[in-house]
Design a protein around this motif. Structure first.
Motif, mmCIF file in Angstrom:
data_model
loop_
_atom_site.group_PDB
_atom_site.id
_atom_site.type_symbol
_atom_site.label_atom_id
_atom_site.label_comp_id
_atom_site.label_asym_id
_atom_site.label_seq_id
_atom_site.Cartn_x
_atom_site.Cartn_y
_atom_site.Cartn_z
ATOM 1 N N GLY A 106 80.169 -50.567 -26.660
ATOM 2 C CA GLY A 106 79.505 -50.671 -25.591
ATOM 3 C C GLY A 106 78.313 -50.036 -25.196
ATOM 4 O O GLY A 106 77.322 -50.524 -24.796
ATOM 5 N N ILE A 107 78.381 -49.020 -25.759
ATOM 6 C CA ILE A 107 76.939 -47.723 -25.683
ATOM 7 C C ILE A 107 75.968 -48.404 -26.485
ATOM 8 O O ILE A 107 74.927 -48.755 -25.872
ATOM 9 C CB ILE A 107 77.335 -46.450 -26.273
ATOM 10 N N PHE A 108 76.231 -48.981 -27.828
ATOM 11 C CA PHE A 108 75.054 -49.682 -28.592
ATOM 12 C C PHE A 108 74.587 -50.866 -27.948
ATOM 13 O O PHE A 108 73.563 -51.054 -27.803
ATOM 14 C CB PHE A 108 75.776 -49.904 -30.004
ATOM 15 N N LEU A 109 75.690 -51.684 -27.299
ATOM 16 C CA LEU A 109 75.092 -52.885 -26.629
ATOM 17 C C LEU A 109 74.199 -52.586 -25.516
ATOM 18 O O LEU A 109 73.362 -53.147 -25.243
ATOM 19 C CB LEU A 109 76.491 -53.830 -26.294
ATOM 20 N N GLY A 110 74.820 -51.595 -24.775
ATOM 21 C CA GLY A 110 73.839 -51.168 -23.551
ATOM 22 C C GLY A 110 72.644 -50.582 -24.082
ATOM 23 O O GLY A 110 71.663 -51.162 -23.293
ATOM 24 N N LEU A 111 72.513 -49.934 -25.141
ATOM 25 C CA LEU A 111 71.070 -49.458 -25.576
ATOM 26 C C LEU A 111 70.283 -50.584 -25.958
ATOM 27 O O LEU A 111 69.136 -50.662 -25.719
ATOM 28 C CB LEU A 111 71.392 -48.230 -26.605
ATOM 29 N N PHE A 112 70.941 -51.660 -26.804
ATOM 30 C CA PHE A 112 70.309 -52.544 -27.303
ATOM 31 C C PHE A 112 69.744 -53.608 -26.098
ATOM 32 O O PHE A 112 68.427 -53.774 -26.310
ATOM 33 C CB PHE A 112 71.336 -53.567 -28.138
ATOM 34 N N LEU A 113 70.373 -53.680 -25.147
ATOM 35 C CA LEU A 113 69.817 -54.450 -23.837
ATOM 36 C C LEU A 113 68.815 -53.670 -23.239
ATOM 37 O O LEU A 113 68.054 -54.491 -22.751
ATOM 38 C CB LEU A 113 71.130 -54.980 -22.841
ATOM 39 N N LEU A 114 69.209 -52.560 -22.996
ATOM 40 C CA LEU A 114 68.051 -51.765 -22.395
ATOM 41 C C LEU A 114 66.654 -51.882 -23.195
ATOM 42 O O LEU A 114 65.599 -51.924 -22.516
ATOM 43 C CB LEU A 114 68.670 -50.272 -22.364
ATOM 44 N N VAL A 115 66.668 -51.630 -24.553
ATOM 45 C CA VAL A 115 65.626 -51.719 -25.269
ATOM 46 C C VAL A 115 64.907 -53.113 -25.277
ATOM 47 O O VAL A 115 63.748 -53.205 -25.051
ATOM 48 C CB VAL A 115 65.656 -51.199 -26.637
ATOM 49 N N GLU A 116 65.914 -54.168 -25.374
ATOM 50 C CA GLU A 116 65.217 -55.705 -25.211
ATOM 51 C C GLU A 116 64.625 -55.806 -23.753
ATOM 52 O O GLU A 116 63.453 -56.410 -23.843
ATOM 53 C CB GLU A 116 66.445 -56.291 -25.223
ATOM 54 N N LEU A 117 65.271 -55.256 -22.737
ATOM 55 C CA LEU A 117 64.774 -55.470 -21.423
ATOM 56 C C LEU A 117 63.306 -54.923 -21.233
ATOM 57 O O LEU A 117 62.241 -55.370 -20.629
ATOM 58 C CB LEU A 117 65.354 -54.874 -20.348
ATOM 59 N N GLY A 118 63.422 -53.721 -21.874
ATOM 60 C CA GLY A 118 62.092 -52.928 -22.034
ATOM 61 C C GLY A 118 60.918 -53.491 -22.686
ATOM 62 O O GLY A 118 59.724 -53.654 -22.122
ATOM 63 N N LEU A 119 61.243 -54.003 -23.787
ATOM 64 C CA LEU A 119 60.251 -54.628 -24.661
ATOM 65 C C LEU A 119 59.765 -55.909 -23.831
ATOM 66 O O LEU A 119 58.447 -56.411 -23.900
ATOM 67 C CB LEU A 119 61.053 -55.258 -26.011
ATOM 68 N N HIS A 120 60.718 -56.849 -23.210
ATOM 69 C CA HIS A 120 60.254 -58.186 -22.606
ATOM 70 C C HIS A 120 59.697 -57.735 -21.287
ATOM 71 O O HIS A 120 58.654 -58.396 -20.961
ATOM 72 C CB HIS A 120 61.559 -58.883 -22.229
ATOM 73 N N VAL A 121 59.781 -56.785 -20.463
ATOM 74 C CA VAL A 121 58.743 -56.248 -19.486
ATOM 75 C C VAL A 121 57.395 -56.004 -20.049
ATOM 76 O O VAL A 121 56.513 -56.469 -19.369
ATOM 77 C CB VAL A 121 59.441 -55.241 -18.704
ATOM 78 N N LYS A 122 57.408 -55.031 -20.955
ATOM 79 C CA LYS A 122 56.194 -54.788 -21.587
ATOM 80 C C LYS A 122 55.395 -55.862 -22.207
ATOM 81 O O LYS A 122 53.998 -56.013 -22.127
ATOM 82 C CB LYS A 122 56.389 -53.755 -22.875
ATOM 83 N N SER A 123 55.873 -56.850 -22.648
ATOM 84 C CA SER A 123 55.365 -58.078 -23.451
ATOM 85 C C SER A 123 56.050 -59.084 -23.062
ATOM 86 O O SER A 123 57.028 -59.796 -24.142
ATOM 87 C CB SER A 123 55.348 -57.607 -25.006
ATOM 88 N N PRO A 124 56.017 -59.933 -21.925
ATOM 89 C CA PRO A 124 57.002 -60.926 -21.738
ATOM 90 C C PRO A 124 56.657 -62.303 -22.260
ATOM 91 O O PRO A 124 57.453 -63.062 -22.630
ATOM 92 C CB PRO A 124 56.816 -61.365 -20.316
ATOM 93 N N ASN A 125 55.394 -62.586 -22.958
ATOM 94 C CA ASN A 125 54.886 -63.736 -23.662
ATOM 95 C C ASN A 125 54.950 -63.544 -25.146
ATOM 96 O O ASN A 125 55.014 -64.817 -25.873
ATOM 97 C CB ASN A 125 53.744 -64.070 -23.245
ATOM 98 N N GLN A 126 55.088 -62.339 -25.961
ATOM 99 C CA GLN A 126 54.821 -62.204 -27.368
ATOM 100 C C GLN A 126 55.837 -61.059 -27.874
ATOM 101 O O GLN A 126 55.814 -60.038 -27.163
ATOM 102 C CB GLN A 126 53.565 -62.096 -27.678
ATOM 103 N N ASN A 127 56.348 -61.343 -28.771
ATOM 104 C CA ASN A 127 57.242 -60.335 -29.534
ATOM 105 C C ASN A 127 56.359 -59.069 -29.941
ATOM 106 O O ASN A 127 55.610 -59.326 -31.030
ATOM 107 C CB ASN A 127 58.257 -60.772 -30.386
ATOM 108 N N PRO A 128 56.499 -57.735 -29.312
ATOM 109 C CA PRO A 128 55.263 -56.796 -29.729
ATOM 110 C C PRO A 128 55.831 -56.211 -31.082
ATOM 111 O O PRO A 128 54.985 -55.478 -31.769
ATOM 112 C CB PRO A 128 55.579 -55.690 -28.552
ATOM 113 N N LEU A 129 56.969 -56.477 -31.644
ATOM 114 C CA LEU A 129 57.547 -56.063 -32.969
ATOM 115 C C LEU A 129 56.854 -56.713 -34.068
ATOM 116 O O LEU A 129 56.849 -56.360 -35.298
ATOM 117 C CB LEU A 129 59.073 -56.041 -32.990
ATOM 118 N N LEU A 130 56.482 -57.968 -33.789
ATOM 119 C CA LEU A 130 55.801 -58.828 -34.887
ATOM 120 C C LEU A 130 54.279 -58.866 -34.890
ATOM 121 O O LEU A 130 53.729 -58.519 -33.787
ATOM 122 C CB LEU A 130 56.253 -60.189 -34.602
ATOM 123 N N GLY A 131 53.828 -58.782 -36.252
ATOM 124 C CA GLY A 131 52.676 -58.859 -36.459
ATOM 125 C C GLY A 131 52.227 -60.202 -37.033
ATOM 126 O O GLY A 131 53.149 -61.145 -37.505
#
Length: 383
Positions: free
Chosen positions: A22-47
């Motif tokens: 549950g903790i891992f899933l929560g952190l995963f979703l929290l990081v995903e949410l942060g990434l999508h807020v920061k970069s809604p149109n493009q995956n910032p992890l990819l080059g």
């Protein structure tokens, strides 16, 4: 251990596992949410090659260029390398302002990805090595991937119109320029350059790699990154094990039928559209004529250089048609003509593993050693 104790231990272990999950899933979703807020149109992890490179930008007048004052990494064929550009958006050793005038003698280089130095930091490219050999000269590299004579003319004209002053221009005409002129570049009604594939049935092997993520990875940036990273690692491992014989088979990197390179020894090379090979050559010459006239009006001498792709070393002759065309064109126009075919053919004749020695493996672009060989020849002939 009693059955009741085992049962209790299993319940406790399951509870701890569930809490951790549950903790891992929560952190995963929290990081995903942060990434999508920061970069809604493009995956910032990819080059690149998975997303558009921040290093390359659109320019309305002459199609595209490099971002100004860029300082970061880029990918070329799986090779990650560090890049810096100056204030003009030219690949350089440092981020720096470039005054319109210079107290030092100034040379402007222009060409395509070979001149840009694909896959290598500036210091390892032939232009960077030339600059290091002549510290009293202010060397500017205006080259970028996929340029051709249409762009050489328009970009240099734009730079001159903006007030940039230089004492000499050195243009490295690439073998692929003929196909680029035939099917990729057109002048629009407003005089600007349009850059697209006007011959849709032909696709370039240099096209951006597009890998659609699996349905389960598509909504998540992290899962998309892990899936594509796994794909790329596997692809690069396979590439390292490919033999020269495999790469010379039809459709492969070093095959004789590679359309962008084969026109110099095969008059029936495909993918040159209605204009054909001869039309592409004529258009390239026409735009180089325009560039020569433009520079001549300002008293700026022009030099031209040529070099071989792997296909020329494998299937062509030292006095390639590419070299012949630009040697003849240069006869009454150029300050100097830098023919690098002889030095590369000499290396080939002395080194059986010349492809691995000189080129990024499975690619047509020079590696560090290939750039060094070209630079040594250029420096010797320039002095």
């Amino acid at each position: 251990m009693k059955t009741s104790n085992i049962t209790q231990w299993l319940k406790n272990a399951a509870k701890i596992a569930a809490i951790n999950a549950g903790i891992f899933l929560g952190l995963f979703l929290l990081v995903e949410l942060g990434l999508h807020v920061k970069s809604p149109n493009q995956n910032p992890l990819l080059g690149p090659p998975f997303v558009k490179s921040a290093f390359r930008v659109h320019v309305p007048v002459y199609s595209h260029s490099l971002a100004a004052n860029f300082d970061g990494d880029d990918l070329w064929g799986g090779r990650r390398y560090h890049i810096r550009t100056n204030a003009l958006g030219f690949k350089d050793g440092v981020n720096r302002d470039v005054p319109l005038r210079s107290d030092r003698r100034r040379i402007l280089f222009i060409g395509d990805s070979f001149t840009e130095g694909a896959g290598l930091p500036y210091e390892q490219t032939f232009v960077g090595r030339f600059a290091a050999a002549f510290p009293d000269i202010d060397v500017l590299n205006a080259g970028a991937s996929s340029y051709a004579p249409s762009v050489y003319f328009m970009k240099i004209k734009s730079l001159l119109d903006a007030g940039l002053q230089f004492d000499e221009a050195i243009v490295y005409v690439d073998i692929s320029d003929i196909q680029d002129e035939a099917i990729y570049y057109r002048y629009g009604p407003d005089g600007t350059i349009q850059w697209t594939n006007f011959e849709k049935k032909c696709t370039s092997p240099e096209a951006t790699l597009v890998i659609e993520p699996s349905w389960w990875a598509r909504p998540f940036y992290i899962l998309e990154y892990l899936e594509k990273d796994r794909f790329m690692r596997r692809a690069l491992k396979d590439v390292r094990n490919v033999s020269v014989a495999e790469l010379r088979k039809p459709g492969m990197s070093y095959a004789p039928d590679r359309d962008r390179a084969s026109w110099t020894y095969d008059a029936k090379a495909q993918c040159y559209g209605p204009m054909g090979i001869e039309g592409g050559i004529a258009k390239a010459i026409e735009n180089m004529d325009r560039l020569h006239a433009l520079l001549s009006e300002r008293g700026i001498p022009l030099s031209v250089g040529v070099y071989p792709w792997p296909q020329q070393l494998l299937y062509d002759q030292e006095n390639s048609r590419h070299a012949q065309i630009w040697r003849d064109w240069c006869a009454n126009k150029c300050r100097k003509f830098f023919d690098h075919f002889p030095i590369f053919f000499a290396y080939k004749n002395a080194h059986p593993d010349f492809l691995k020695d000189l080129y990024i493996w499975t690619d047509v672009h020079y590696n560090e050693r290939g750039n060094e060989l070209l630079a040594q020849d250029l420096i010797a002939k320039y002095r």
